[in-house]
Design a protein around this motif. Structure first.
Motif, PDB file in Angstrom:
ATOM      1  N   ALA A 233       0.827  -1.208   0.000  1.00  0.00           N
ATOM      2  CA  ALA A 233       0.000   0.000   0.000  1.00  0.00           C
ATOM      3  C   ALA A 233       0.864   1.262   0.000  1.00  0.00           C
ATOM      4  O   ALA A 233       0.571   2.227  -0.724  1.00  0.00           O
ATOM      5  CB  ALA A 233      -0.923  -0.005   1.218  1.00  0.00           C
ATOM      6  N   LEU A 234       1.947   1.249   0.781  1.00  0.00           N
ATOM      7  CA  LEU A 234       2.830   2.412   0.819  1.00  0.00           C
ATOM      8  C   LEU A 234       3.569   2.585  -0.503  1.00  0.00           C
ATOM      9  O   LEU A 234       3.786   3.720  -0.965  1.00  0.00           O
ATOM     10  CB  LEU A 234       3.818   2.280   1.978  1.00  0.00           C
ATOM     11  CG  LEU A 234       3.207   2.413   3.382  1.00  0.00           C
ATOM     12  CD1 LEU A 234       4.238   2.091   4.442  1.00  0.00           C
ATOM     13  CD2 LEU A 234       2.662   3.814   3.597  1.00  0.00           C
TER      14      LEU A 234
ATOM     15  N   VAL B  29       3.642   5.815  -2.942  1.00  0.00           N
ATOM     16  CA  VAL B  29       4.890   6.427  -3.421  1.00  0.00           C
ATOM     17  C   VAL B  29       4.841   6.608  -4.937  1.00  0.00           C
ATOM     18  O   VAL B  29       5.242   7.656  -5.468  1.00  0.00           O
ATOM     19  CB  VAL B  29       6.100   5.567  -3.005  1.00  0.00           C
ATOM     20  CG1 VAL B  29       7.373   6.049  -3.712  1.00  0.00           C
ATOM     21  CG2 VAL B  29       6.298   5.616  -1.499  1.00  0.00           C
ATOM     22  N   GLN B  30       4.367   5.599  -5.656  1.00  0.00           N
ATOM     23  CA  GLN B  30       4.269   5.703  -7.106  1.00  0.00           C
ATOM     24  C   GLN B  30       3.308   6.792  -7.542  1.00  0.00           C
ATOM     25  O   GLN B  30       3.511   7.438  -8.571  1.00  0.00           O
ATOM     26  CB  GLN B  30       3.844   4.357  -7.691  1.00  0.00           C
ATOM     27  CG  GLN B  30       4.885   3.257  -7.536  1.00  0.00           C
ATOM     28  CD  GLN B  30       4.409   1.913  -8.048  1.00  0.00           C
ATOM     29  OE1 GLN B  30       3.280   1.792  -8.527  1.00  0.00           O
ATOM     30  NE2 GLN B  30       5.260   0.898  -7.953  1.00  0.00           N
TER      31      GLN B  30
ATOM     32  N   ASP C 222       6.501  10.583   0.098  1.00  0.00           N
ATOM     33  CA  ASP C 222       7.873  10.419  -0.395  1.00  0.00           C
ATOM     34  C   ASP C 222       8.438   9.074   0.044  1.00  0.00           C
ATOM     35  O   ASP C 222       8.011   8.509   1.059  1.00  0.00           O
ATOM     36  CB  ASP C 222       8.762  11.560   0.111  1.00  0.00           C
ATOM     37  CG  ASP C 222       8.887  11.565   1.625  1.00  0.00           C
ATOM     38  OD1 ASP C 222       9.854  10.985   2.137  1.00  0.00           O
ATOM     39  OD2 ASP C 222       7.995  12.145   2.299  1.00  0.00           O
ATOM     40  N   PRO C 223       9.397   8.524  -0.702  1.00  0.00           N
ATOM     41  CA  PRO C 223       9.936   7.184  -0.391  1.00  0.00           C
ATOM     42  C   PRO C 223      10.545   7.075   0.995  1.00  0.00           C
ATOM     43  O   PRO C 223      10.438   6.036   1.645  1.00  0.00           O
ATOM     44  CB  PRO C 223      10.990   6.974  -1.490  1.00  0.00           C
ATOM     45  CG  PRO C 223      10.575   7.882  -2.598  1.00  0.00           C
ATOM     46  CD  PRO C 223       9.959   9.071  -1.945  1.00  0.00           C
ATOM     47  N   GLY C 224      11.216   8.130   1.459  1.00  0.00           N
ATOM     48  CA  GLY C 224      11.833   8.076   2.781  1.00  0.00           C
ATOM     49  C   GLY C 224      10.823   7.908   3.894  1.00  0.00           C
ATOM     50  O   GLY C 224      11.007   7.111   4.819  1.00  0.00           O
TER      51      GLY C 224
END
Length: 297
Positions: free
Chosen positions: A50-51, A55-56, A61-63
């Motif tokens: 889900a995260l 992000v996509q 943000d990825p971090g």
């Protein structure tokens, strides 16, 4: 068939007395524990999936997604382990009370490890360092690949992997090049010969950095006339780039372009020069010549 299945599930393959308590494990209990482990792994996978989707879609943000995933992973596994132990009849409070002396001894011997765990939790919560960041530690610049509870994995520009204790990232001076902005400012210094057209030098430097595709056009590059040096007129070109990890390669490319443009426009990059003055001593009375015999007499 049902009775046979029931007998298999109730079969106890482990039965032992530990202290005043008797512990026994049946096939059913093992199946339930494996089921709990499977549910935990599935929950972690679903959360991570889900995260990743968020992000996509650039909703997170990825971090931040990585930090949330790590924290939830450690939390879910801790809850699962405690529940499994409680289901098997292991009283956590009794276990902790009976192991106080052991924990004290381990605490004295594992102080640094405990500090690393606390620092890792702080890093994941505050996100001062996260995956993908470019950091500088002890003069070494690298990319953060993984942030764990005890250590952080960093890849240097020489493709060397460093395992850094987390307390080093929280207690010592660390530069995070990519924490606040996507692009960072860099500079290249160059000196030209006295008598050069300074405005032409400025134009050539700007043209050189604008030709490179890895240099950002916003904010725009700028040139500063730094100083009148001993052997040269000193300039510095400032520019922004998002390629923080391989910025040295970008700087090298820009220097090649600058050198080519200077050659095409007859701009000279000088090297230090020194003038040597030689004095002639008079032959008579020269300290390098011995006195004549007549004078000695």
């Amino acid at each position: 068939m049902r009775e046979k299945l029931t007998s298999i599930l109730e079969y106890q393959f482990f039965n032992a007395e530990i202290g005043e308590r008797t512990y026994s494990f049946s096939v059913l209990e093992v199946v339930i524990i494996l089921f709990i482990i499977g549910i935990t792994r599935a929950a972690i996978w679903l959360i991570q999936r889900a995260l990743d989707n968020r992000v996509q879609r650039k909703r997170i943000d990825p971090g931040k997604a990585y930090a949330i995933t790590q924290i939830l992973k450690y939390l879910l596994w801790t809850i699962s382990i405690i529940y499994c132990l409680d289901y098997l009849g292991v009283k956590i409070t009794v276990l902790l009370a009976g192991s106080t002396a052991l924990f004290v001894g381990l605490g004295l011997g594992l102080q640094d490890a405990f500090k690393d765990f606390v620092s890792g939790f702080i890093i994941l919560m505050e996100r001062t360092v996260t995956v993908g960041d470019i950091v500088e530690v002890d003069g070494i610049i690298g990319k953060v690949l993984e942030v764990g509870l005890r250590t952080t994995l960093v890849q240097t520009r020489d493709d060397i992997y460093m395992i850094i204790p987390n307390q080093k990232l929280t207690n010592e001076h660390v530069i995070n090049w990519s924490q606040s902005k996507k692009v960072t400012r860099f500079s290249i210094g160059v000196g030209v010969a006295y008598g050069s057209d300074t405005r032409l030098v400025e134009k050539l430097l700007l043209d050189a950095v604008n030709e490179h595709k890895m240099i950002s056009k916003t904010p725009a590059p700028t040139v500063q006339f730094i100083d009148f040096g001993n052997s040269s007129l000193d300039f510095k070109i400032f520019f922004y780039s998002a390629n923080l990890f391989r910025i040295e390669a970008v700087k090298s490319d820009v220097r090649y372009i600058i050198d080519q443009k200077f050659r095409e426009n007859n701009i000279t990059i000088p090297f230090p020069q020194r003038d040597l003055w030689v004095r002639d001593y008079p032959r008579t009375g020269s300290p390098l010549e011995p006195e004549s015999k007549e004078n000695n007499e």
